[in-house]
Write an enzyme that holds these catalytic residues in place. Structure first.
Site, PDB file in Angstrom:
ATOM      1  N   ASP A 157       5.449 -19.671   7.488  1.00  0.00           N
ATOM      2  CA  ASP A 157       5.168 -19.680   6.053  1.00  0.00           C
ATOM      3  C   ASP A 157       4.234 -18.523   5.754  1.00  0.00           C
ATOM      4  O   ASP A 157       3.036 -18.595   6.033  1.00  0.00           O
ATOM      5  CB  ASP A 157       4.532 -21.021   5.661  1.00  0.00           C
ATOM      6  CG  ASP A 157       4.008 -21.030   4.233  1.00  0.00           C
ATOM      7  OD1 ASP A 157       4.528 -20.256   3.404  1.00  0.00           O
ATOM      8  OD2 ASP A 157       3.069 -21.819   3.944  1.00  0.00           O
ATOM      9  N   ALA A 158       4.777 -17.442   5.191  1.00  0.00           N
ATOM     10  CA  ALA A 158       3.993 -16.242   4.904  1.00  0.00           C
ATOM     11  C   ALA A 158       3.529 -16.275   3.459  1.00  0.00           C
ATOM     12  O   ALA A 158       4.304 -16.010   2.536  1.00  0.00           O
ATOM     13  CB  ALA A 158       4.820 -14.993   5.182  1.00  0.00           C
ATOM     14  N   VAL A 201      -0.598 -16.255   6.953  1.00  0.00           N
ATOM     15  CA  VAL A 201       0.709 -16.587   7.506  1.00  0.00           C
ATOM     16  C   VAL A 201       0.485 -17.770   8.452  1.00  0.00           C
ATOM     17  O   VAL A 201      -0.329 -17.691   9.365  1.00  0.00           O
ATOM     18  CB  VAL A 201       1.337 -15.416   8.284  1.00  0.00           C
ATOM     19  CG1 VAL A 201       2.730 -15.806   8.799  1.00  0.00           C
ATOM     20  CG2 VAL A 201       1.422 -14.174   7.411  1.00  0.00           C
ATOM     21  N   ALA A 224       9.084 -18.796  -2.952  1.00  0.00           N
ATOM     22  CA  ALA A 224       9.695 -19.603  -1.891  1.00  0.00           C
ATOM     23  C   ALA A 224       8.860 -20.827  -1.557  1.00  0.00           C
ATOM     24  O   ALA A 224       9.392 -21.920  -1.325  1.00  0.00           O
ATOM     25  CB  ALA A 224       9.898 -18.749  -0.637  1.00  0.00           C
ATOM     26  N   ASP A 225       7.538 -20.664  -1.533  1.00  0.00           N
ATOM     27  CA  ASP A 225       6.677 -21.798  -1.188  1.00  0.00           C
ATOM     28  C   ASP A 225       6.818 -22.937  -2.188  1.00  0.00           C
ATOM     29  O   ASP A 225       6.802 -24.117  -1.824  1.00  0.00           O
ATOM     30  CB  ASP A 225       5.219 -21.350  -1.082  1.00  0.00           C
ATOM     31  CG  ASP A 225       4.724 -20.611  -2.325  1.00  0.00           C
ATOM     32  OD1 ASP A 225       5.553 -20.165  -3.145  1.00  0.00           O
ATOM     33  OD2 ASP A 225       3.488 -20.455  -2.461  1.00  0.00           O
TER      34      ASP A 225
END
Length: 260
Positions: free
Chosen positions: A6-7, A12, A110-111
């Site tokens: 998960d960046a 990260v 995206a998160d």
């Protein structure tokens, strides 16, 4: 084992997940788009060894990122050092699989989508997911799992950094729950802490009330992100899920492996 990456804008997070979906280990490193695959590998190999794992234990890699410049080096890391072609959340076989019912679906981080996926899988009905990250985000997920939109506010540390940077005489303070229940501070530091901490409590309460009124149905509120536990004592949330984004990555990877 699955290596989920998960960046985010600040850190990260690398998580190693067993076949049953349990998180065996997790590590974080400051986000730097210039960091090479070789640098990641040296750091990660040592941490794997400390936990009793080897590179060969990794049989799959999935990456979710809100920092596009970081993606290439993470993909090289997966290919060069783990012998895996990394899945990328939201792309190809790891497509979202949920409806993004907003005006600009391509701009949703995206998160936030990963949180929506994991939240819907764990909790039935309408949801609000609050993520305390670089920004503090509120995401609304309806009862059928569609992402309906949300709110973006400055993160707690970002707000504090801006305050300290703009006011020459204000000191840098640590973010923590005040030990004194009064909101009227007696020192500069206590006044700053009161403004940041109780200001965020008031913001959460106010925005949640407005969101719930707009939804008009019972809503479950889930909190995630490193600072979520700071506010847990005020019973603002129905649940705190620190690994929600990682859970979303694991679900996407699992779904992508199922036959069509």
């Amino acid at each position: 084992m699955l290596l989920a990456v998960d960046a985010g804008n600040t850190n990260v997070v690398f998580a190693l997940l067993a076949e049953d979906g349990s998180i065996a280990a997790r590590w974080r490193i400051a986000t730097d788009p210039r960091r090479t695959a070789d640098e990641y590998a040296v750091w990660l190999h040592q941490l794997l060894s400390l936990e009793g794992y080897a590179r060969g234990d990794v049989t799959g890699v999935i990456i979710g990122t809100v920092v596009p410049r970081a993606l290439h080096n993470l993909q090289v890391l997966a290919h060069k050092y783990f012998g895996q072609e990394a899945m990328v959340a939201g792309q190809g076989a790891a497509g979202w699989g949920i409806r993004l019912d907003v005006d600009e679906p391509h701009n949703v981080g995206a998160d936030r989508v990963l949180n929506a996926i994991a939240g819907h899988a764990a909790y039935p009905g309408d949801l609000v997911v609050i993520d305390f990250g670089t920004a503090t985000t509120f995401d609304v997920v309806d009862y059928d799992g569609a992402y309906k939109g949300g709110i973006i506010a400055p993160g707690i540390n970002l707000s504090l950094d801006a305050l300290v940077a703009a006011a020459a005489k204000l000191p840098r303070i640590a973010i923590e729950a005040p030990t004194d229940p009064t909101v009227i501070g007696r020192t500069t530091a206590s006044q700053m802490l009161s403004g940041i901490y109780w200001g965020y409590v008031a913001m959460i309460e106010g925005l949640l009330a407005r969101v719930k009124a707009e939804i008009g149905r019972p809503v479950t509120c889930i909190a995630t992100g490193g600072l979520a536990t700071l506010f847990q004592q005020h019973h603002l949330f129905d649940a705190v899920e620190p690994d929600l984004t990682i859970r979303g990555l694991a679900l996407l990877h699992q779904r992508s492996r199922k036959p069509a």
